[in-house]
Design a protein around this motif. Structure first.
Motif, PDB file in Angstrom:
ATOM      1  N   TYR A   6       0.759  -1.265   0.131  1.00 23.11           N
ATOM      2  CA  TYR A   6      -0.051   0.105  -0.135  1.00 23.11           C
ATOM      3  C   TYR A   6       0.904   1.148   0.140  1.00 23.11           C
ATOM      4  CZ  TYR A   6      -2.545   3.850   2.231  1.00 23.11           C
ATOM      5  OH  TYR A   6      -3.112   5.074   2.668  1.00 23.11           O
ATOM      6  N   PRO A   7       0.810   2.082  -1.109  1.00 22.22           N
ATOM      7  CA  PRO A   7       1.355   3.406  -1.060  1.00 22.22           C
ATOM      8  C   PRO A   7       0.478   4.271  -0.455  1.00 22.22           C
ATOM      9  CG  PRO A   7       0.619   2.981  -3.204  1.00 22.22           C
ATOM     10  CD  PRO A   7       0.034   1.811  -2.160  1.00 22.22           C
ATOM     11  N   PRO A   8       0.769   4.873   0.794  1.00 21.51           N
ATOM     12  CA  PRO A   8      -0.187   6.320   1.242  1.00 21.51           C
ATOM     13  C   PRO A   8       0.220   7.329   0.362  1.00 21.51           C
ATOM     14  CG  PRO A   8       1.664   5.760   2.669  1.00 21.51           C
ATOM     15  CD  PRO A   8       1.832   4.872   1.592  1.00 21.51           C
ATOM     16  N   GLN A   9      -0.411   7.571  -0.963  1.00 22.31           N
ATOM     17  CA  GLN A   9      -0.194   8.605  -1.875  1.00 22.31           C
ATOM     18  C   GLN A   9      -1.562   8.670  -2.804  1.00 22.31           C
ATOM     19  OE1 GLN A   9       0.569  11.471  -2.802  1.00 22.31           O
ATOM     20  NE2 GLN A   9       2.830  11.077  -2.493  1.00 22.31           N
ATOM     21  N   SER A  10      -1.827   9.765  -3.107  1.00 19.06           N
ATOM     22  CA  SER A  10      -3.082  10.148  -3.998  1.00 19.06           C
ATOM     23  C   SER A  10      -2.403   9.871  -5.475  1.00 19.06           C
ATOM     24  CB  SER A  10      -3.347  11.456  -3.900  1.00 19.06           C
ATOM     25  OG  SER A  10      -4.490  11.660  -4.898  1.00 19.06           O
ATOM     26  N   PRO A  52       6.715   5.886   1.553  1.00 15.04           N
ATOM     27  CA  PRO A  52       7.065   4.915   2.360  1.00 15.04           C
ATOM     28  C   PRO A  52       5.889   3.696   2.393  1.00 15.04           C
ATOM     29  CG  PRO A  52       5.910   6.543   3.426  1.00 15.04           C
ATOM     30  CD  PRO A  52       6.156   7.168   2.060  1.00 15.04           C
ATOM     31  N   PHE A  53       6.010   2.622   1.201  1.00 12.02           N
ATOM     32  CA  PHE A  53       4.869   1.485   1.012  1.00 12.02           C
ATOM     33  C   PHE A  53       4.926   1.003   2.503  1.00 12.02           C
ATOM     34  CE2 PHE A  53       6.138   2.887  -3.114  1.00 12.02           C
ATOM     35  CZ  PHE A  53       5.087   2.523  -4.022  1.00 12.02           C
ATOM     36  N   THR A  66      12.679  -1.947  -3.431  1.00 11.78           N
ATOM     37  CA  THR A  66      13.163  -1.631  -4.860  1.00 11.78           C
ATOM     38  C   THR A  66      12.502  -0.334  -5.373  1.00 11.78           C
ATOM     39  OG1 THR A  66      11.709  -2.966  -6.262  1.00 11.78           O
ATOM     40  CG2 THR A  66      13.692  -3.894  -5.263  1.00 11.78           C
ATOM     41  N   PHE A  67      11.223   0.026  -4.659  1.00  9.62           N
ATOM     42  CA  PHE A  67      10.568   1.094  -5.171  1.00  9.62           C
ATOM     43  C   PHE A  67      11.243   2.218  -4.309  1.00  9.62           C
ATOM     44  CE2 PHE A  67       6.903  -1.517  -6.412  1.00  9.62           C
ATOM     45  CZ  PHE A  67       7.037  -1.142  -7.676  1.00  9.62           C
ATOM     46  N   SER A  68      11.168   2.088  -2.888  1.00 14.55           N
ATOM     47  CA  SER A  68      11.346   2.993  -2.208  1.00 14.55           C
ATOM     48  C   SER A  68      12.105   2.432  -0.820  1.00 14.55           C
ATOM     49  CB  SER A  68      10.078   3.572  -1.376  1.00 14.55           C
ATOM     50  OG  SER A  68      10.540   4.588  -0.204  1.00 14.55           O
ATOM     51  N   SER A  69      13.143   3.110  -0.467  1.00 14.79           N
ATOM     52  CA  SER A  69      13.865   2.440   0.711  1.00 14.79           C
ATOM     53  C   SER A  69      13.053   2.906   2.341  1.00 14.79           C
ATOM     54  CB  SER A  69      15.471   2.997   0.818  1.00 14.79           C
ATOM     55  OG  SER A  69      15.495   4.374   0.884  1.00 14.79           O
ATOM     56  N   ARG A  70      12.162   3.676   2.082  1.00 11.23           N
ATOM     57  CA  ARG A  70      11.360   3.944   3.231  1.00 11.23           C
ATOM     58  C   ARG A  70      10.208   2.805   3.699  1.00 11.23           C
ATOM     59  NH1 ARG A  70       9.801  10.113   2.169  1.00 11.23           N
ATOM     60  NH2 ARG A  70       9.146   9.931   4.429  1.00 11.23           N
ATOM     61  N   SER A  71      10.215   1.925   2.774  1.00 13.69           N
ATOM     62  CA  SER A  71       9.061   0.828   2.963  1.00 13.69           C
ATOM     63  C   SER A  71       9.048   0.242   4.322  1.00 13.69           C
ATOM     64  CB  SER A  71       9.047   0.011   1.809  1.00 13.69           C
ATOM     65  OG  SER A  71       8.789   0.555   0.635  1.00 13.69           O
ATOM     66  N   ILE A  72       7.932   0.023   4.683  1.00 19.45           N
ATOM     67  CA  ILE A  72       7.918  -0.598   6.215  1.00 19.45           C
ATOM     68  C   ILE A  72       6.913  -1.782   6.245  1.00 19.45           C
ATOM     69  CG2 ILE A  72       8.643   1.475   7.231  1.00 19.45           C
ATOM     70  CD1 ILE A  72       5.328   1.690   8.078  1.00 19.45           C
ATOM     71  N   LEU A  73       7.277  -2.672   7.231  1.00 22.79           N
ATOM     72  CA  LEU A  73       6.001  -3.706   7.626  1.00 22.79           C
ATOM     73  C   LEU A  73       5.182  -3.151   8.456  1.00 22.79           C
ATOM     74  CD1 LEU A  73       8.507  -7.021   7.956  1.00 22.79           C
ATOM     75  CD2 LEU A  73       6.867  -6.517   6.005  1.00 22.79           C
ATOM     76  N   CYS A  74       3.863  -3.363   8.172  1.00 23.60           N
ATOM     77  CA  CYS A  74       2.722  -2.974   9.316  1.00 23.60           C
ATOM     78  C   CYS A  74       1.545  -4.069   9.120  1.00 23.60           C
ATOM     79  CB  CYS A  74       2.429  -1.730   9.055  1.00 23.60           C
ATOM     80  SG  CYS A  74       1.576  -1.365   7.531  1.00 23.60           S
ATOM     81  N   ASN A  75       0.929  -4.094  10.264  1.00 19.38           N
ATOM     82  CA  ASN A  75      -0.272  -5.142   9.902  1.00 19.38           C
ATOM     83  C   ASN A  75      -1.615  -4.433   9.736  1.00 19.38           C
ATOM     84  OD1 ASN A  75      -1.623  -3.593  12.426  1.00 19.38           O
ATOM     85  ND2 ASN A  75      -0.291  -4.623  13.982  1.00 19.38           N
TER      86      ASN A  75
END
Length: 253
Positions: free
Chosen positions: A108-112, A125-126, A145-154
């Protein structure tokens, strides 16, 4: 990685382009409308279909990029004998909706996302979730590979991120529209407040929002607030919003 995209709108388009730029192969586009499937398939140089029975079964990843309302019906009608990982990219849909598949998750990308506006995925941050630890780690590796800011979340954390995104994006935008209409009513240009919009957005990049709060409510300036309310006395909805938000600001002084 071979990828099937289910959907043909804004998210499907941006994800398809981003996957291709990273060297992945889009092998099929599905949309319930054949013309839409064919249009995106043409752009991504792959086959398109509106028939779920013709969905390829041996891709590595199946990305569901449709509206939240359409996800349940699509999931129920998809073939179950899919070998790859099935993911959706919704912020508000629980991952469990995909549990009829063997391997599944969320990116999920929190982006419009808008088709006509270029998106730099490296700045987003995916938010990633997987049906088990191995799938979660695989999807996180892909997201990074898209964004180094990506995180795991429930799913609960992702819903909190989605709701927060609605507040800072959709809710702020309707306030911009109120301001636009108020200025237009008095023969003034919205350009007059564009600089302060940018100033506020820049401040919250590096500060907790309440610490950079300004205006009559945080100062306890009742006289100015009453002038504002009198000025919009013919707009009861806007008055109510003004009072509610001012109260919330005052509570946090």
């Amino acid at each position: 990685m071979n990828i099937v995209i289910l959907g043909s709108g804004n998210a499907a388009t941006h994800f398809g382009q981003a996957f291709q730029q990273l060297g992945h192969q889009i092998v099929q586009i599905y949309s319930k409308t054949k013309a839409n499937a064919d249009a995106l398939a043409f752009a991504l140089q792959c086959p398109g279909t509106d028939d779920l029975s013709q969905l390829l079964r041996n891709a590595d990843l199946y990305l569901i990029a449709v509206s939240d309302e359409a996800i349940p019906t699509l999931v129920e009608t998809m073939p179950q004998d899919i070998n790859g990982i099935v993911v959706h990219c919704s912020g508000a849909t629980d991952m469990a909706i995909l549990n009829r598949f063997r391997n599944y998750g969320v990116i999920y990308p929190p982006q419009s996302l808008s088709k006509n506006k270029t998106v730099d995925f490296s700045l987003i941050p995916f938010c990633v979730e997987g049906s088990d630890t191995s799938i979660a780690n695989s999807l996180l590796q892909l997201a990074r590979t898209f964004s180094s800011r990506s995180i795991l979340c429930n799913s609960q954390q992702r819903l909190a991120i989605h709701l927060s995104s609605v507040m800072v994006n959709n809710f702020s935008n309707i306030l911009y529209q109120f301001a636009y209409e108020l200025l237009e009513e008095h023969n003034l240009s919205f350009d007059l407040v564009r600089p302060i919009i940018l100033e506020t957005a820049e401040k919250v990049q590096n500060h907790v929002p309440i610490t950079v709060q300004t205006g009559p409510a945080i100062r306890g300036d009742e006289a100015t607030q009453q002038k504002h309310l009198k000025f919009i006395s013919n707009k009861p909805d806007l008055q109510q919003i003004y009072q509610l938000l001012s109260h919330q600001i005052t509570k946090r002084k």
